[in-house]
Every structure is written in structure tokens, then in C-alpha cells.
Design a protein around this motif. Sequence first.
Motif, PDB file in Angstrom:
ATOM      1  N   UNK A  13       1.045  -0.998   0.032  1.00 14.65           N
ATOM      2  CA  UNK A  13      -0.019  -0.094   0.086  1.00 14.65           C
ATOM      3  C   UNK A  13       0.868   1.119  -0.095  1.00 14.65           C
ATOM      4  N   UNK A  14       1.735   1.272   1.045  1.00 15.95           N
ATOM      5  CA  UNK A  14       2.842   2.361   0.970  1.00 15.95           C
ATOM      6  C   UNK A  14       4.146   1.669   0.925  1.00 15.95           C
ATOM      7  N   UNK A  83      -2.092  17.963   5.749  1.00 15.31           N
ATOM      8  CA  UNK A  83      -3.501  17.731   5.302  1.00 15.31           C
ATOM      9  C   UNK A  83      -3.290  16.990   3.775  1.00 15.31           C
ATOM     10  N   UNK A  84      -2.172  17.211   3.114  1.00 14.26           N
ATOM     11  CA  UNK A  84      -2.031  16.564   1.786  1.00 14.26           C
ATOM     12  C   UNK A  84      -1.728  15.108   2.263  1.00 14.26           C
ATOM     13  N   UNK A  88      -4.585  12.037   1.030  1.00  5.55           N
ATOM     14  CA  UNK A  88      -4.042  10.780   0.189  1.00  5.55           C
ATOM     15  C   UNK A  88      -4.546   9.460   0.876  1.00  5.55           C
ATOM     16  N   UNK A  89      -5.076   9.716   2.258  1.00  4.74           N
ATOM     17  CA  UNK A  89      -5.321   8.438   2.836  1.00  4.74           C
ATOM     18  C   UNK A  89      -4.385   7.932   3.941  1.00  4.74           C
ATOM     19  N   UNK A  90      -3.780   8.870   4.659  1.00  7.49           N
ATOM     20  CA  UNK A  90      -2.707   8.589   5.649  1.00  7.49           C
ATOM     21  C   UNK A  90      -3.145   9.174   6.739  1.00  7.49           C
ATOM     22  N   UNK A  91      -3.571   8.660   7.922  1.00  3.04           N
ATOM     23  CA  UNK A  91      -3.968   9.131   9.107  1.00  3.04           C
ATOM     24  C   UNK A  91      -3.128   8.809  10.378  1.00  3.04           C
ATOM     25  N   UNK A 164      -8.985   6.770   6.438  1.00  2.00           N
ATOM     26  CA  UNK A 164      -7.881   6.606   5.887  1.00  2.00           C
ATOM     27  C   UNK A 164      -7.367   5.075   5.821  1.00  2.00           C
ATOM     28  N   UNK A 165      -6.392   4.977   4.542  1.00  2.00           N
ATOM     29  CA  UNK A 165      -6.094   3.743   4.498  1.00  2.00           C
ATOM     30  C   UNK A 165      -4.877   3.236   5.203  1.00  2.00           C
TER      31      UNK A 165
END
Lengths: 516, 360
Positions: A13-14, A83-84, A88-91, A164-165
Amino acid sequence: MPEPQSPSAGAPLVSMRGIVKRFGAFTANAGIDLDIHAGEAHALLGENGAGKSTLVKILYGLLEPSEGQILFQGAPVRFANPEAARATGIGMVFQHFSLFDNLSVAENIALVLPRGESLRNLSQRIDDIAQRYGLRLDPERPVWTLSAGERQRIEIARCLMQDPKLIVLDEPTSVLTPQEAEALFATLDVLKREGRAILYISHRLEEVRRLCDRATVLRAGRVVGACDPRAETARSLAAMMVGTHVVEVRASAVEDVGPERLGLNHLSLPSPDLHGVTLHDLSLHVRAGEVFGIAGIAGNGQDELFAAISGERLAGASDAVRLDGTCVGRQGITARRQFGAAFVPEERNGHAAAPDFSLMENAILSRHATGGVAGRAFLDLAGARSLASDIIQRFDVRAGGPDAPARTLSGGNLQKFLVGREISRSPSVLVLNQPTWGVDASAAAAIRQLLIDLSRAGSAVLVISQDLDELFEISDRIAVIHDGFLSEPRDTRSTTREEIGLLMGGASMADVTHAH
Amino acid sequence: MRIDLEARGTRSRTLEVAAPLIALAVAILIGGIVVALLGKSPAQAFHVYFIAPLSEVWSLQEVAVKAAPLVLIAIGLSFCFRANLWNIGAEGQFVMGGLAGGAIGVATHGMSPDAQTFWILPAMLAAGTLAGIAYAMIPALLRAKLGVSEILTSLMLVYLAERTLDYFARGPLRDPKGFNFPQSVMFDDVARLPFLMEGERLHVGVLFALIAVAIGVVVLGRTLFGFDVRLVGSAPKAARFAGFSDARLTYAAFAISGGAAGLAGICEVAGQIGQIQPIISPGYGFTAIIVAFLGRLQPIGILLAGLILSLSTIGGEGAQISMKLPLDMTRAFQGILLMCVLAADVFTRYRVRLSFGSRA
């Protein structure tokens, strides 16, 4: 959705590739590769200063990498700010909460919603998330009435509102009771099952073994190992982090417990401010030769208790605090030091030490009234310098000498200096608040050994700590502080973590005994 | 676009020393632009302000005489400011010192020639110092006992002191044979500060300023009290942990700054002026705040800063005469200088970062 059991299958994923981060001449991350897959709980392990926080801050857009690349679902991304990263999906859930005490739960959550998002149905949405993930939250409650565990749930809910992912958690259980930690793990299990990835940073290796599918170990800014934590032991994980075998703290059995050296006698003290804790009728007796532990969740009166024992706040009655039989409740910290007591507060920079002052000056800070570094009016700079050098040498403090400002030391080294500053006086009573908080494993072990050695030499040692492992390792007796009340002490060998955990959560002693 | 201030990890020593010098240069640059906008030559103004006063012995002495009260007051203030106590009222403490000491000068005027007079000047100096201390105790007490902001009280007490002086100069202390001018008699010679050299302008007050600098160096660097002052300013919670009392420090720091300002006040009255007048200060107490910060709250730095500010004041007088530049120009320049020093402080502690990322 990948199976949680085989999370490394498929594309990550990352993916962090060759991440380098330099701060001036210091390299915090020296080429780190890290892959995180959907549906896995991935532990990031390492001592303080290994580069975990830096890496995570880069991932969350708080720092820009000097070199290297981040891929999200295979595509390169650059986060100029958090914020960016969130978009994108990161918390991320931080170790220190960023909540407004006087606002309600719902208001605190509304604050971080993206601009333009409607606030209608907010309570409904909070309820939905709370239901789905087992996060018990009352949207209308003001934050200052909540426990640390409840506050953390707000942070998690805030994070989840943005779907978030990948969720990053930094030392999430450091302020929780064992029971609250279990509830957190249940929530994280749900997140995993939904296919979300979790990056989990913790010092507590047992938890990592319980929760995580994979672990990446950092040391000095590099990846030094990857493993399946379930196949390891806590000791083998610790060895991987430190690079050597961790010395086990050796507590010889207490042979002779001597007379009381520190006594609290029905100490009551009103809360110093609106959000403080009132101390209710506390009594305890710490005897020569023992380490006495006080467990409790953060914010239950530990700081207030420490201030009352140290004399930073005076008690109402003189006999409320006794040192070697002398009533000192109405005397300040300097007088108590002269009676042989020594203190190590929780906050290193700003309370125990002045960050901008040199180690030499910081040696004067707590030692000026007990000889060697100052007379009645004038400082003895030569004496202070040699004392600081002695402490640095004797307690193995890595520092640039007695002139180095305190803020330039790592947490573990500064703590060794501050504990050493007190122990080198051979105090009859030593009181510490969170002595190994944020301290790396080898420094923590060294400090714990010092405390045991001091007690066995005839001093009374009182340790206030949120770290149950620590207390069970070094204390002879443990009491629990909850909401300003202190439980009866228990003999460490005849009590259990569960029992102490229940007391930390507010169960009465009668409840606990009954449950047996 | 957003401007972020990032704390610098390590602060460079060179930068810390260079910062006030850079601030001074920038302030002179801005001042030059203002002078140019007024239609005058910046180069000539620079010469009149900063070079000309240094070129003659009498004006050099004048610089020292004007710098003395600034340095004396600023040394006292540095104890307050270092301990995060914002005594803005040195001007009032200066005035009260001048009034109380001066009252003795008026009362002993024309004593019979065979009376003992050696005690008069020391009594005036002591009265001035004590009056400054007493006046500074008002904001100190209000802060320590009731938590009232010392910024407001000390500042407001300045105006009260000025009115009080005005009343005494026009009323009880007025010279009855003075044709109704609002001023007292001229003090006898025994009530005047002696000059260091016959026929010159340098009086003993200049020595007091130098002694204050020396005491400042020793007390701040070598004594437990100085350690306390620095510690409270740097880490107040650590100072309580060290066992120092907040209230005691508040009284002590205000006493030192009030006493120094009061002493400077009576030195001005018994030195330069020689009588009680409705106004005895061109704003020394306020200018000394700039001196304290320009000198980085370090005694030696304060000495240099006092000389620079005094130089600009003397130069300003020259500019009024030779260039017809208004007195406000000097005041504005001193204000610009303070802003530049404070800004330079921020830049030595923080790095400015522009971030262009748009909000998601």
C-alpha cells in the motif's frame, strides 16, 4: 482484501524507498526502506533516537525527506503538509493529544474536518464510527472531563472520519490501563479486518507480539532487521533493537526492611487549578531498603503527589510529610533536600533541568543547598564543573562535557544525568516520577538498576510510574493512585497485573479482593 | 503561501553576537531612507548623528554623561527582564528618586556655614535610591500578592510620578524668590555631584554606571541570586524545583531595578540639573528598555548599547540644529532600533520557512 494472515502478498500500500533525513550534520534516517501492506499491522521498533519519529513524520508530511521517495499504491507522492497526507489516505494518532480541553468531543472532531464539509449530521457520523469500531464516545461531553483513554478515542475517531487507508499510531498505549489497551486492540483488529493498514510504534514489545503481523527494527537511522514478532520473544526483539543483549535488572530479595524513612500521614491537598487533581487523605510509609511503586494512569494525581512530597507545594499540616521521622510538611524543597531527600520529576526539560543551561549549571540547580557547588551567596563554579564531570563519568552519560547545554542530550542520557545528580548525593529518600519515560531500553535498564542498588544500600525509593512492567520489575510493594486516592499497598510478589490494572481503572480494593 | 518559524536546533555563538550589530545596521538603513524621504541627505545625517559627536572632547563627555543614567537604569532592568518581570516603569522610579533626593537638596539649601555638610550628598543619594526601591515595590507587591500584571501597574505609575514631581516643583518645593518659575532653588555646592575633573562635564554619576556594570557581571554570573534570576527567566518550573521563591525574586528584582533607576534620578538632579524642575528626564527610563535589549541583557552589552543610544541622542540634538531634522526623528530612530533588535532575536532563534503547499 488480503488475508490478514498473509499480509505481505501483493503490491504494498505504502512504500518508502531510500529515505534519508539529515538535520545539519546529524543523519536521523540513513536510507530506510519500508513496505506496508493493506490489512497488516506493522510494528516499527527501535530505541529512542533510532529514527522512528523522523520516519513517521516524513510519512505524515510533517518533515520533508532529504532524499528518497514515498510510493502510495505504486504512485510516487510528495506530502507538503499533513493535510496532503490525510487527503491521500494516511491518518495519524499522536502520543500527545492535541485536543481543546474546554470544547466538547464533537467540537474537537469538527475542528479537523476539511474545509467546507457540512457539520450537519456530525453527531450521527460520530455515533456511526463509534458503533462500528467500538469507540465509546459521548459527543456532548467536554474534553476536560475525559480520561486519557477516552481522549485517545477522540483522536482515533478524528482520524477515522477521513477514511484513511493507513493509520499510524505513536506509542498509543502509554497512557492506557491494561483494560483500556485491550479495548484499543479490539478496535485495531476491526480496522485490520476492513483491510486498513496499521503502522504501530511502541516500546512495549509484548503488545507488539500480541497485535502485529510484521515488525521492522530501526537502529541508528537504519533498518537492522525485519521479523514476524509473533515468532519472537520480547527479549529477542529488545536485543534486536539495542544490538546487544539487554541486561536484565537484578533485584535481590529484600533481606532487611528498615524503619520508615519517608512517610505520608493523611495528606490532603486541594487541586492547584481547574484541571488538576485533589489529593484525598493519602498515607504511605516507605522503609529503608525498599522500592515502593505507585501505579496509575496519567492525570490521576501523580504530579500533585510528587509536588507535595518534594515540597514544591506545601502541605496543610506539618506532620503530613515525614522524612526520617522529622515533620517537614510545612517546609520547602530546599529544607527537605537538607534532610536528605532527593527528587527527580517527570519533565526533564523545563522542570528537572533548564534546557538552555549547561550540565554544570544544571548540577547547581538541585544541589546548591547541600554543599559542593555553592556557598550562601556565591557559586562554586569549579566545584560545579567537577561534580558535573563526575556524574557524566560515573553514570555513563553521553554528552559533550559539563558545558554542553541540557537540551543537546538525548532523553536517555539527560535522564541518566538527572538521576545521577541525585543518586551521587546518596540520598536517604529518593522520589521519582516516571523515571524512564521516553528513555531508551538500555538507559532505562541502567536507571532501574541504580534505583534498586540505592534502596539495597539503605535508602527509601519511591517510584511513581505509568509503566506497569517497570513497577513489577523493580518494586517491592505497589500502591495505585486513582483520582487522588491511594490504594492500600500490595506486595509485588503476591499481586497481579490484572489486579493492579483494575485498581488503576478505579475499582475499589473491595471489588478487587472480591473478584478473587 | 504560509510563513513558518522553525526553532533552530543549535544556535550559533557568532550569530548571537552579530545579531544586534546587524539590527543596528538595518535600523540605520531604515533611518537613512526616512531622512531621504524628508528631503535631506542620508550621508550627512549619518555623519551628524554618529560621527560628529565623537570628534570633539566636549561632545564625547556629553555622550558619556547621557549614557550614564541609561546604563545604570538598564543594568537594573536587566535583572527584571531576565526573570521575565516586565518593569516598564523605570521612568517613574527615576523621577521619584530625583524628587526624594532633590527634596533634601532643597531643605538643606542655605544652611549656616558652620554646620556639618558632609552627610548631605550621601543622604540625597540614599534617599533617591530608597525612593526608587519603594516606588518599584508597588507593582512588585501587586504582582506577588494579587497577581496583577506588572506591565500595566508599573507603566501607569510613571504618569503618577510625573504628576507628583510637577506638583512639588510648582508647589511645596518652588523657590519663593524665583519669580514664580516652576522650579526650586539651585542646590548648594555640597549638594551637587562632584565633577571628576575640574572644569569638565564628567561627574561622579558616570562612575556609578561603570560600578553597576561590574556588579552586574559578578552578580549575574557568580552568585546564587544571579543564577536564580537567569533560571526563572529560562525555566520557571525548574526554578521552583531548585527551591527559589517566586515572590522573593519578584521583590528583589524590582528592588534592584527601582533602586538603580532612583539612583540615576538623583544623580541627574544633583549632577546635570542642580535643582528640582517639573520635568527631569528626557525619557531615560523608557530609552533604557531599548538599551537593555540592545545589550542582550548582558552587562557589557548594556554598556555599549547605552553609549550608542546616547550617541544618537547627542547626534539628534546636532541634527536639529544643523539639518533642521525634528527631535521626533531621533525618537523614531530609537524605536526602529528596538524593533530591529527584537526582530534579530527572532531570527537567531528561529529559521523562517516559506511553505507554498495549498491546503487540502
